[in-house]
Design a protein around this motif. Structure first.
Motif, PDB file in Angstrom:
ATOM      1  N   GLY A  19       0.961  -2.038   0.525  1.00  0.00           N
ATOM      2  CA  GLY A  19       0.077  -0.118   0.463  1.00  0.00           C
ATOM      3  C   GLY A  19       0.806   1.484  -0.030  1.00  0.00           C
ATOM      4  N   GLY A  20       2.577   1.224  -0.037  1.00  0.00           N
ATOM      5  CA  GLY A  20       3.515   1.846   0.216  1.00  0.00           C
ATOM      6  C   GLY A  20       3.845   3.155   1.034  1.00  0.00           C
ATOM      7  N   ARG A  21       2.921   2.350   2.522  1.00  0.00           N
ATOM      8  CA  ARG A  21       3.233   2.372   4.103  1.00  0.00           C
ATOM      9  C   ARG A  21       5.114   1.921   4.076  1.00  0.00           C
ATOM     10  NH1 ARG A  21      -1.857   0.891   4.263  1.00  0.00           N
ATOM     11  NH2 ARG A  21      -1.562  -0.860   4.426  1.00  0.00           N
ATOM     12  N   ILE A  22       5.484   2.751   4.956  1.00  0.00           N
ATOM     13  CA  ILE A  22       7.288   2.716   4.921  1.00  0.00           C
ATOM     14  C   ILE A  22       7.413   2.033   6.914  1.00  0.00           C
ATOM     15  CG2 ILE A  22       9.207   3.506   5.297  1.00  0.00           C
ATOM     16  CD1 ILE A  22       8.950   5.168   2.370  1.00  0.00           C
ATOM     17  N   TYR A  23       8.423   1.372   6.932  1.00  0.00           N
ATOM     18  CA  TYR A  23       8.408   0.663   7.952  1.00  0.00           C
ATOM     19  C   TYR A  23      10.192   0.823   8.157  1.00  0.00           C
ATOM     20  CZ  TYR A  23       3.063  -0.182   8.075  1.00  0.00           C
ATOM     21  OH  TYR A  23       2.282  -0.546   7.800  1.00  0.00           O
ATOM     22  N   ARG A  24       9.680   1.030   9.585  1.00  0.00           N
ATOM     23  CA  ARG A  24      11.653   0.535  10.197  1.00  0.00           C
ATOM     24  C   ARG A  24      11.542  -0.311  11.646  1.00  0.00           C
ATOM     25  NH1 ARG A  24      11.838   5.533   7.000  1.00  0.00           N
ATOM     26  NH2 ARG A  24      13.250   5.812   5.583  1.00  0.00           N
ATOM     27  N   ARG A  25      12.539  -0.988  11.153  1.00  0.00           N
ATOM     28  CA  ARG A  25      12.507  -1.617  12.511  1.00  0.00           C
ATOM     29  C   ARG A  25      13.888  -0.676  13.274  1.00  0.00           C
ATOM     30  NH1 ARG A  25      10.824  -6.367  11.926  1.00  0.00           N
ATOM     31  NH2 ARG A  25      10.770  -7.329  10.219  1.00  0.00           N
ATOM     32  N   LEU A  26      14.337  -0.243  13.045  1.00  0.00           N
ATOM     33  CA  LEU A  26      15.923   0.788  13.220  1.00  0.00           C
ATOM     34  C   LEU A  26      15.680   2.510  12.994  1.00  0.00           C
ATOM     35  CD1 LEU A  26      18.787  -1.254  13.330  1.00  0.00           C
ATOM     36  CD2 LEU A  26      17.146  -1.771  15.007  1.00  0.00           C
ATOM     37  N   ASP A  27      16.054   3.171  13.776  1.00  0.00           N
ATOM     38  CA  ASP A  27      15.984   4.109  13.214  1.00  0.00           C
ATOM     39  C   ASP A  27      17.888   4.619  12.805  1.00  0.00           C
ATOM     40  OD1 ASP A  27      15.647   7.303  13.472  1.00  0.00           O
ATOM     41  OD2 ASP A  27      16.198   7.206  15.852  1.00  0.00           O
ATOM     42  N   PRO A  28      17.647   5.128  12.110  1.00  0.00           N
ATOM     43  CA  PRO A  28      18.888   5.461  10.762  1.00  0.00           C
ATOM     44  C   PRO A  28      19.395   6.340  11.935  1.00  0.00           C
ATOM     45  CG  PRO A  28      16.899   5.281   9.806  1.00  0.00           C
ATOM     46  CD  PRO A  28      16.804   5.047  10.852  1.00  0.00           C
ATOM     47  N   ALA A  29      18.834   7.562  13.117  1.00  0.00           N
ATOM     48  CA  ALA A  29      20.036   8.545  13.024  1.00  0.00           C
ATOM     49  C   ALA A  29      20.728   7.878  13.960  1.00  0.00           C
ATOM     50  CB  ALA A  29      18.417   9.275  13.432  1.00  0.00           C
ATOM     51  N   SER A  30      19.769   7.019  15.151  1.00  0.00           N
ATOM     52  CA  SER A  30      20.977   6.299  15.806  1.00  0.00           C
ATOM     53  C   SER A  30      22.359   5.661  15.588  1.00  0.00           C
ATOM     54  CB  SER A  30      20.777   6.002  16.806  1.00  0.00           C
ATOM     55  OG  SER A  30      19.903   4.566  15.518  1.00  0.00           O
ATOM     56  N   PHE A  31      22.053   5.478  14.175  1.00  0.00           N
ATOM     57  CA  PHE A  31      22.888   4.935  13.435  1.00  0.00           C
ATOM     58  C   PHE A  31      24.822   5.828  12.837  1.00  0.00           C
ATOM     59  CE2 PHE A  31      20.874   1.420  14.316  1.00  0.00           C
ATOM     60  CZ  PHE A  31      21.433   0.034  15.425  1.00  0.00           C
ATOM     61  N   LYS A  32      23.555   7.184  12.637  1.00  0.00           N
ATOM     62  CA  LYS A  32      24.786   7.576  11.928  1.00  0.00           C
ATOM     63  C   LYS A  32      25.781   7.876  12.095  1.00  0.00           C
ATOM     64  CE  LYS A  32      24.116  12.376   8.776  1.00  0.00           C
ATOM     65  NZ  LYS A  32      25.599  12.283   9.210  1.00  0.00           N
ATOM     66  N   LYS A  33      26.204   7.881  12.948  1.00  0.00           N
ATOM     67  CA  LYS A  33      27.388   8.480  14.145  1.00  0.00           C
ATOM     68  C   LYS A  33      28.745   7.415  14.118  1.00  0.00           C
ATOM     69  CE  LYS A  33      30.362  10.274  18.040  1.00  0.00           C
ATOM     70  NZ  LYS A  33      30.153  10.789  19.202  1.00  0.00           N
ATOM     71  N   MET A  34      28.048   6.152  14.387  1.00  0.00           N
ATOM     72  CA  MET A  34      28.623   4.940  14.099  1.00  0.00           C
ATOM     73  C   MET A  34      28.932   4.404  12.451  1.00  0.00           C
ATOM     74  SD  MET A  34      30.589   3.095  15.423  1.00  0.00           S
ATOM     75  CE  MET A  34      30.204   4.031  16.901  1.00  0.00           C
ATOM     76  N   MET A  35      27.886   4.762  12.093  1.00  0.00           N
ATOM     77  CA  MET A  35      29.106   4.520  10.232  1.00  0.00           C
ATOM     78  C   MET A  35      29.088   5.695   9.655  1.00  0.00           C
ATOM     79  SD  MET A  35      27.269   1.911  10.286  1.00  0.00           S
ATOM     80  CE  MET A  35      26.416   0.716  10.813  1.00  0.00           C
ATOM     81  N   ASP A  36      29.581   7.045  10.320  1.00  0.00           N
ATOM     82  CA  ASP A  36      30.279   7.847   9.218  1.00  0.00           C
ATOM     83  C   ASP A  36      31.831   8.092   9.532  1.00  0.00           C
ATOM     84  OD1 ASP A  36      28.203   9.753   8.279  1.00  0.00           O
ATOM     85  OD2 ASP A  36      27.865  11.014   8.952  1.00  0.00           O
ATOM     86  N   ILE A  37      31.700   7.613  11.023  1.00  0.00           N
ATOM     87  CA  ILE A  37      33.000   6.859  11.596  1.00  0.00           C
ATOM     88  C   ILE A  37      33.401   5.446  10.895  1.00  0.00           C
ATOM     89  CG2 ILE A  37      34.353   5.013  13.308  1.00  0.00           C
ATOM     90  CD1 ILE A  37      32.542   7.364  15.493  1.00  0.00           C
ATOM     91  N   LEU A  38      33.089   4.114  10.586  1.00  0.00           N
ATOM     92  CA  LEU A  38      33.362   3.228   9.767  1.00  0.00           C
ATOM     93  C   LEU A  38      33.429   3.688   8.484  1.00  0.00           C
ATOM     94  CD1 LEU A  38      31.042   0.517  11.430  1.00  0.00           C
ATOM     95  CD2 LEU A  38      33.285   0.761  11.996  1.00  0.00           C
ATOM     96  N   GLU A  39      32.991   4.536   8.144  1.00  0.00           N
ATOM     97  CA  GLU A  39      33.189   5.186   6.519  1.00  0.00           C
ATOM     98  C   GLU A  39      34.344   4.920   6.493  1.00  0.00           C
ATOM     99  OE1 GLU A  39      30.899   8.115   3.023  1.00  0.00           O
ATOM    100  OE2 GLU A  39      30.473   8.142   5.235  1.00  0.00           O
ATOM    101  N   ALA A  40      34.935   6.678   7.638  1.00  0.00           N
ATOM    102  CA  ALA A  40      36.215   6.708   7.197  1.00  0.00           C
ATOM    103  C   ALA A  40      37.216   6.387   7.934  1.00  0.00           C
ATOM    104  CB  ALA A  40      35.860   8.423   8.747  1.00  0.00           C
ATOM    105  N   MET A  41      36.932   5.084   8.680  1.00  0.00           N
ATOM    106  CA  MET A  41      37.981   4.173   8.475  1.00  0.00           C
ATOM    107  C   MET A  41      38.069   3.101   7.055  1.00  0.00           C
ATOM    108  SD  MET A  41      36.935   2.207  12.360  1.00  0.00           S
ATOM    109  CE  MET A  41      37.227   3.030  13.543  1.00  0.00           C
ATOM    110  N   ALA A  42      37.091   3.050   7.184  1.00  0.00           N
ATOM    111  CA  ALA A  42      36.831   2.411   5.138  1.00  0.00           C
ATOM    112  C   ALA A  42      37.806   2.906   4.301  1.00  0.00           C
ATOM    113  CB  ALA A  42      36.336   1.996   5.224  1.00  0.00           C
TER     114      ALA A  42
END
Length: 257
Positions: A90-113
Motif C-alpha cells: 500500500g506504500g506505507r514505510i516501516y523501519r525496525r531501526l532509527d537511522p539517526a541513531s546509527f549515523k555517527k557510527m556509520m560515518d566513523i566506519l566510513e572514515a576508517m574504510a
C-alpha cells in the motif's frame, strides 16, 4: 531444478514469492548503480504483484530508497538494508531501526574504510545509513586482501563495542547492526501470509539467513555452481529466475535481453 520443473510444482498454489535483487533478479554488475532491471523483469514482477494468490517481495541489502528507484512498481513489498526498512504493497514505510541513531557510527566506519583504501583503485565505499559496505569487485586481488585485512583489524574494537557484525558477501564486506538480517523479514512475511507457500530466491551469504528462516517453504539458490547452502533447490542464473517468473505469469517464452 529446472525453471520449468519448479514452476510446475508451485503454479497451482497460493505463493509468497520473495527475491533478492543483485545476482538474483538482475545479474551482478561491476558497480551497484549499473545493476538495473530490464523492462521485461519489471513487467513480470508487476504482473505477478497484481495477480490474485501471489504476494511478491524483493528483499535486498540495498537501501529502500534505492530499491524504489530501481523497481518503480506498485503492489509489492520492497525491503531494504536486509529487512531493516520496508515498504508494504500500500506504500506505507516501516523501519525496525532509527537511522539517526546509527549515523555517527556509520560515518566513523566510513572514515576508517577511506583510510584503509587510501585511494587504491577498484574499491567502492557505500554508507547506507544503517550499514556500511566496502565493495572490492574491481580491485586487484593482492590489494583487496591487504586492504580487507587492514580494515578488519581497524574496525574490530568498534564493532565489538557497539553490537555490530561483519558479513562477507560476493566481493563485498558489510557492517550492520547485529540481529538485522533477511531471515527476520522472511519470518514476518510468512506469518502475515500463512496460507501462501513461501519461495525465497537468493544468491549470496546474506540470503542464507532467509533460507534458514523459511517456514515450510523452499529456498532457491541462484548460483552457476553447486555450493553448501540451506536452500532446497538451485537455479543457475538470474535468467532462469526470470524464466520462472514468466511461467508463473502463464507465459513460457522468455524475452531476456
Amino acid at each position: 531444478m529446472t525453471p520449468d520443473g519448479l514452476a510446475a510444482l508451485v503454479r497451482a498454489r497460493e505463493l509468497l514469492l520473495m527475491l533478492d535483487y543483485d545476482g538474483t533478479l538482475v545479474p551482478m554488475a561491476p558497480l551497484p548503480h549499473l545493476a538495473t532491471p530490464s523492462p521485461e523483469i519489471l513487467n513480470a514482477l508487476q504482473r505477478l504483484a497484481g495477480t490474485p494468490g501471489r504476494v511478491v517481495a524483493v528483499i535486498s541489502g540495498r537501501r529502500l530508497e534505492e530499491l524504489q528507484v530501481m523497481l518503480p512498481l506498485t503492489g509489492l513489498y520492497l525491503a531494504g538494508t536486509h529487512g531493516a526498512e520496508w515498504r508494504d504493497p500500500g506504500g506505507r514505510i516501516y523501519r525496525r531501526l532509527d537511522p539517526a541513531s546509527f549515523k555517527k557510527m556509520m560515518d566513523i566506519l566510513e572514515a576508517m574504510a577511506v583510510e584503509c583504501v587510501n585511494g587504491k583503485d577498484g574499491f567502492l565505499i557505500e554508507n547506507k545509513g544503517l550499514s556500511l559496505a566496502l565493495h572490492y569487485r574491481r580491485a586487484e586481488p593482492a590489494a583487496a586482501v591487504e586492504t580487507l585485512n587492514k580494515f578488519h583489524r581497524r574496525i574490530l574494537p568498534v564493532i565489538n563495542k557497539h553490537g555490530l557484525e561483519v558479513l562477507p558477501g560476493r566481493k563485498v564486506v558489510e557492517i550492520r547492526p547485529r540481529g538485522v538480517n533477511k531471515g527476520i523479514m522472511v519470518q514476518y512475511l510468512c506469518r502475515r501470509y500463512p496460507q501462501a507457500f513461501p519461495l525465497y530466491f537468493g544468491d549470496d551469504r546474506t540470503d542464507e539467513d532467509a533460507f534458514a528462516a523459511l517456514e515450510g517453504g523452499w529456498g532457491i539458490l541462484v548460483s552457476p555452481a553447486p555450493r553448501p547452502s540451506a536452500a532446497t533447490f538451485s537455479l543457475s542464473s538470474p535468467r532462469e529466475v526470470y524464466r520462472v517468473l514468466l511461467l508463473l505469469n502463464g507465459n513460457g517464452r522468455p524475452g531476456w535481453q
